[in-house]
Design a protein around this motif. Structure first.
Motif, PDB file in Angstrom:
ATOM      1  N   ALA A  54       0.857  -1.187   0.000  1.00 14.62           N
ATOM      2  CA  ALA A  54       0.000   0.000   0.000  1.00 14.62           C
ATOM      3  C   ALA A  54       0.887   1.229   0.000  1.00 14.62           C
ATOM      4  N   VAL A  55       0.264   2.388  -0.075  1.00 11.15           N
ATOM      5  CA  VAL A  55       1.039   3.623  -0.115  1.00 11.15           C
ATOM      6  C   VAL A  55       1.945   3.736   1.095  1.00 11.15           C
ATOM      7  N   ARG A  56       1.448   3.320   2.258  1.00 11.75           N
ATOM      8  CA  ARG A  56       2.245   3.477   3.469  1.00 11.75           C
ATOM      9  C   ARG A  56       3.499   2.612   3.463  1.00 11.75           C
ATOM     10  N   SER A  57       3.565   1.609   2.552  1.00 10.61           N
ATOM     11  CA  SER A  57       4.750   0.764   2.484  1.00 10.61           C
ATOM     12  C   SER A  57       5.783   1.313   1.511  1.00 10.61           C
ATOM     13  N   VAL A  58       5.478   2.438   0.867  1.00  5.94           N
ATOM     14  CA  VAL A  58       6.399   3.040  -0.083  1.00  5.94           C
ATOM     15  C   VAL A  58       7.308   4.017   0.647  1.00  5.94           C
ATOM     16  N   ASP A  69       2.744   6.494  -9.730  1.00  6.98           N
ATOM     17  CA  ASP A  69       2.940   5.531 -10.812  1.00  6.98           C
ATOM     18  C   ASP A  69       2.855   4.094 -10.307  1.00  6.98           C
ATOM     19  N   ILE A  70       3.324   3.855  -9.085  1.00  5.28           N
ATOM     20  CA  ILE A  70       3.222   2.515  -8.505  1.00  5.28           C
ATOM     21  C   ILE A  70       1.755   2.137  -8.310  1.00  5.28           C
ATOM     22  N   LEU A  71       0.989   3.069  -7.765  1.00  3.22           N
ATOM     23  CA  LEU A  71      -0.442   2.818  -7.590  1.00  3.22           C
ATOM     24  C   LEU A  71      -1.139   2.665  -8.936  1.00  3.22           C
ATOM     25  N   ILE A 153      -8.533   6.816  -7.571  1.00  2.80           N
ATOM     26  CA  ILE A 153      -9.165   5.827  -8.443  1.00  2.80           C
ATOM     27  C   ILE A 153      -9.197   4.461  -7.772  1.00  2.80           C
ATOM     28  N   ALA A 154      -8.129   4.112  -7.043  1.00  9.39           N
ATOM     29  CA  ALA A 154      -8.097   2.832  -6.342  1.00  9.39           C
ATOM     30  C   ALA A 154      -9.250   2.725  -5.352  1.00  9.39           C
TER      31      ALA A 154
END
Length: 271
Positions: A54-58, A69-71, A153-154
């Motif tokens: 998830a975003v928090r793991s980036v 871009d990852i999402l 969007i996710a």
């Protein structure tokens, strides 16, 4: 072996935007992601014992657009896994995105299941206009943000029932600048240029046109009244975006709509 995680959400803090499923709200658990992922995302899954990313793991040092871009890549895999084609519609305010989608849902949408995610700074006016019993619609209100991003969007994609959907329309916030930089995970980027804007718009805003797969020249029914030179506009589009297909249409009179539907039909059948 753990199954792939659902679409990632955005950071732990409450988002500044809001999502409201107007029709076709999702029920029960969301469907797991399937479909091809980039090597970067695959490696991230392999390194995660519970299969979650998830975003928090980036890493916070990764630039904002790289996180997006990852999402976006995750979104793309999710859409591909569902066998649907996502189109990101971008234009200046008032170019006719909502009017085009209204007619599209009423005609093409009767034969092929479609869904819509709508972005605006405030109000759900456009989402309400597009609400149909046969088409799931969710409104994203972004507050002060002048574009949609992959995280929005996710979340929004999981708020509606996408079962059987072949075409997902993403109506971006009316803006030709910021959306150019944000990949949402769409397979097709559609840029609208209306005859009320001037023939030189592609020359003034080249990044968004350079990223287009398709350019729709809209409101052609009033071109003559406005003194709009369609041939000059097409020449400017081809100069900036030679890769893009061009369709000239009017959602009011129906001119060019058959060509638009043929474009969608070719993608609705893809798996």
């Amino acid at each position: 072996m753990n199954s792939p995680a659902p679409l990632p959400t955005t950071p732990e803090s409450a988002p500044d935007y809001h999502i409201h499923a107007l029709t076709g709200a999702a029920t029960g658990s969301t469907r797991d992601l399937s479909g091809p992922l980039s090597a970067e995302i695959t490696a991230a899954f392999a390194a995660s014992p519970d299969g979650e990313i998830a975003v928090r793991s980036v890493d916070v040092n990764i630039p904002l657009l790289e996180k997006n871009d990852i999402l976006a890549e995750r979104n793309r895999g999710y859409f591909l896994g569902r066998g649907l084609t996502a189109l990101n519609l971008v234009s200046s305010p008032g170019a006719g995105k909502t009017t085009l989608l209204e007619r599209t849902l009423d005609e093409f949408g009767r034969q092929h299941r479609c869904a819509v995610l709508v972005g605006d700074l405030e109000t759900d006016n456009d989402g309400q206009r597009l609400s149909r019993p046969h088409a799931p619609v969710a409104q994203i209100t972004t507050g002060t943000v002048c574009h949609l991003d992959a995280g929005m969007i996710a979340r929004a994609a999981q708020s509606i029932d996408l079962d059987g959907v072949r075409i997902l329309f993403i109506e971006n916030v009316g803006n030709l600048v910021c959306p150019a930089s944000f990949d949402l995970g769409e397979q097709v980027r559609v840029v609208l240029l209306s005859t009320t804007e001037g023939e030189d718009k592609p020359l003034k805003y080249p990044p968004i046109f350079k990223s287009a797969n398709l350019v729709l020249l809209t409101k052609v029914d009033v071109a003559d009244v406005l003194g709009f030179k369609r041939d000059v506009a097409v020449e400017n589009i081809r100069r900036i975006a030679p890769q893009a297909q061009i369709i000239q249409l009017s959602a009011r009179t129906g001119e060019g709509m058959a060509e638009w539907y043929a474009f969608l039909q070719a993608r609705a059948g893809r798996r």
